[in-house]
Design an enzyme around this catalytic site. Sequence first.
Site, PDB file in Angstrom:
ATOM      1  CG  ASP A 175      -2.041   1.294   1.056  1.00 53.31           C
ATOM      2  OD1 ASP A 175      -2.560   1.359   0.128  1.00 53.31           O
ATOM      3  OD2 ASP A 175      -2.537   1.307   2.310  1.00 53.31           O
ATOM      4  CG  HIS A 259      -5.070   3.291  -3.716  1.00 56.85           C
ATOM      5  ND1 HIS A 259      -3.750   3.318  -3.841  1.00 56.85           N
ATOM      6  CD2 HIS A 259      -5.584   2.873  -2.751  1.00 56.85           C
ATOM      7  CE1 HIS A 259      -3.358   3.190  -2.596  1.00 56.85           C
ATOM      8  NE2 HIS A 259      -4.296   2.880  -1.797  1.00 56.85           N
ATOM      9  CG  HIS A 262      -8.060  -1.718  -3.629  1.00 60.18           C
ATOM     10  ND1 HIS A 262      -8.966  -0.850  -3.098  1.00 60.18           N
ATOM     11  CD2 HIS A 262      -7.909  -2.547  -2.695  1.00 60.18           C
ATOM     12  CE1 HIS A 262      -9.585  -1.586  -2.130  1.00 60.18           C
ATOM     13  NE2 HIS A 262      -8.865  -2.472  -1.736  1.00 60.18           N
ATOM     14  CG  HIS A 276      -6.012  -1.160   0.796  1.00 62.71           C
ATOM     15  ND1 HIS A 276      -7.259  -0.797   0.298  1.00 62.71           N
ATOM     16  CD2 HIS A 276      -5.138  -0.422   1.000  1.00 62.71           C
ATOM     17  CE1 HIS A 276      -6.591   0.572  -0.229  1.00 62.71           C
ATOM     18  NE2 HIS A 276      -5.409   0.670   0.220  1.00 62.71           N
TER      19      HIS A 276
HETATM   20 ZN    ZN Z   1      -4.273   2.356   0.212  1.00 65.14          ZN
END
Ligand code: ZN
Length: 383
Positions: A175, A259, A262, A276
């Site tokens: 992340d 992201h 994601h 995540h």
């Molecule tokens: Zn993140």
Amino acid sequence: MAISRARAFGAPGKYIQGPGEYENLETFASSYGDNTFYLIDSFLFDEIAARIQKIYASTASKYVTEPFRGECSYAEIERVTERVRTAGATVVVAMGGGKTLDTGKMVAMAMNIPLIIAPTSASTDAPCSAMSVIYTDDHQYIGCVFHKRNPDLVLVDTEMIAKAPLRMFRAGMGDALSTYYEALANERTDGVNYVGSGYRRTRASVAMAELAREILLEDGAKALRALACGAITEAVENVIEANILLGAQFENAGSSVAHAVHGALTALPATHKYLHGEKVAFGIVVQLVLENYPEAELAEAVKWLISLDLPVTLDQLDVEASEANISLLAEALAGEKSRARAVPMWITRRLLHDAIKAADRTGRDFRENFQGRAWPRGSEYGK
Ligand SMILES: [Zn+2]
């Protein structure tokens, strides 16, 4: 393009990180209010509530402990807000994972009282941000709420983080690494950040994202080897800072393709069991392929992700690299408001589709030809 020429930067009022810092909880909480409400992850509740009781035993300070019920939903936010009100608490301390912290933020903002965030893992950049991600009670994503202020204090106890599963620490590293590539994409497009509306980044936020990458590449493997034997070294402290403080620069510098990937992946139920940062890791590969990063930089990032056992292909997220799945992801990324558009190039659905396809192939080729693993094998460290 940024809507305004003005720059904006948000950050927690204070950030404190070190071994045993939870011992100072009462001291810090008392400096913000005279009656503290502790919202604690349910599976850590007994351990943490007992510790808090011990810390408060020698003081006259008032406090309440309450277990979090597991989802940052409007029903849970309302329930906790009511408990805080009934207790007459004047400061909220949220202790746990992202959902607990996000709920604590919602409650403290609604009541307009000070907020202390005490994360129990370094798995995301949620602790420092002024954002909560809201879900329904049956875990469907609803959207993000942006708060008027960041937490007053983020208190990180390194010993607590070191006890969390290594998988969470590794996901946090994935992340945090994305922050760098996403910050650069926003710098090149003069994109907007998440502070207020329509503002652009400061130089400081991009420098912090660059430092996150530097620390992760330099100290990431060292930190995992240390944590694998329960050791807290300077490398561990550096990576925790990268995961929690520096990674939060997404808020100031803006997010982008990693992201957005994601977000698109969460539409596929098979990916729900992945963290995540694991989904973001594959998103990094897509972003680097899409933006046509130099081969050396692409190889450096992909090998680093492989060395940490973070996903670089769709099948590592239980998604078949079929035409149907790739088209579905490309469709989600191509939306008008998608952050996948925050790159310095003209985006089409076809380009996104082919970037996902080529990223998956890139990850596969590197996995076959590069076996370097930076952390120990063994089921206790694995997924
Ligand atoms: Zn993140």
